[in-house]
Design a protein around this motif. Structure first.
Motif, short mmCIF file in Angstrom:
data_model
loop_
_atom_site.label_atom_id
_atom_site.label_comp_id
_atom_site.label_asym_id
_atom_site.label_seq_id
_atom_site.Cartn_x
_atom_site.Cartn_y
_atom_site.Cartn_z
N TRP A 90 -41.84 56.89 -34.62
CA TRP A 90 -40.60 57.62 -34.92
C TRP A 90 -40.22 57.45 -36.40
O TRP A 90 -39.93 58.42 -37.09
CB TRP A 90 -39.48 57.10 -34.02
CG TRP A 90 -38.27 57.97 -33.93
CD1 TRP A 90 -38.01 59.13 -34.62
CD2 TRP A 90 -37.15 57.76 -33.08
NE1 TRP A 90 -36.80 59.64 -34.24
CE2 TRP A 90 -36.25 58.83 -33.30
CE3 TRP A 90 -36.83 56.80 -32.14
CZ2 TRP A 90 -35.04 58.93 -32.62
CZ3 TRP A 90 -35.62 56.90 -31.47
CH2 TRP A 90 -34.74 57.96 -31.70
N GLN A 143 -45.56 63.11 -34.97
CA GLN A 143 -45.20 64.05 -33.91
C GLN A 143 -46.19 63.87 -32.76
O GLN A 143 -47.14 64.65 -32.61
CB GLN A 143 -45.25 65.49 -34.44
CG GLN A 143 -44.28 65.76 -35.57
CD GLN A 143 -42.83 65.74 -35.08
OE1 GLN A 143 -42.50 66.38 -34.09
NE2 GLN A 143 -41.98 65.00 -35.77
N GLU A 181 -41.34 68.85 -29.53
CA GLU A 181 -40.63 67.74 -30.18
C GLU A 181 -40.88 66.45 -29.43
O GLU A 181 -40.87 66.44 -28.19
CB GLU A 181 -39.12 68.03 -30.20
CG GLU A 181 -38.72 69.16 -31.11
CD GLU A 181 -38.90 68.82 -32.59
OE1 GLU A 181 -38.64 67.67 -32.97
OE2 GLU A 181 -39.32 69.72 -33.34
#
Length: 164
Positions: A103, A108, A125
């Protein structure tokens, strides 16, 4: 009055710990079971975190499902509950640290916790917040078992002579 509450708590905790043990067993059995059929994908999921060289990520990815299944079986049987909970807690902390790392670095990826993981497709996402919250919940289950490892319907209980 206080003695009655203490006695009641002593009767309730083995049941709470039993629910925690069976819940954590289900988590490991499902997570490991979903990965064990495709160890290459599990290795790619570990590699997606970009923490280890690819060859080491492959080894970790190939071993991880078997460790998860072993923990699940031990917890399901109620054998070495405190040790299994300790290993579970350590693994969950490592998983949470890995997700936080991904993160923070803006990767991703899918965490690969209950899937083959890896890079997300266009428009998808990551769900890092949810993944961390979920793993913290599993960590609570492990914490309950570290604190109160005596459970109902367990091999540990039989070996210790507990009333089942």
């Amino acid at each position: 009055m206080e003695i009655g509450q203490t006695a009641r708590a002593m009767q309730v905790w083995p049941w709470i710990s039993t629910v925690a043990r069976l819940g954590l067993a289900a988590v490991w059995l499902i997570a490991g079971g979903l990965k064990v059929g495709d160890l290459a994908a599990s290795g790619r999921a570990v590699n997606a975190y970009q923490i280890f060289p690819y060859e080491i990520a492959k080894v970790i990815g190939a071993a991880q499902p078997f460790l998860e299944i072993a923990l699940g079986l031990l917890l399901l049987a109620g054998l070495a509950v405190r040790l299994s909970a300790g290993i579970s807690a350590a693994l969950l902390v490592i998983f949470i640290a890995g997700i936080v790392s991904a993160w923070v670095r803006g990767l991703q990826i899918d965490c690969g916790c209950f899937s083959t993981g890896g890079a997300l497709g266009a428009g998808a996402e990551p769900a890092y917040g949810w993944d961390i919250a979920r793993d913290l919940g599993f960590l609570v289950l492990a914490g309950i078992l570290l604190w109160r490892p005596r459970t109902r319907f367990s091999i540990d209980g039989i070996l210790m002579g507990d009333d089942q």
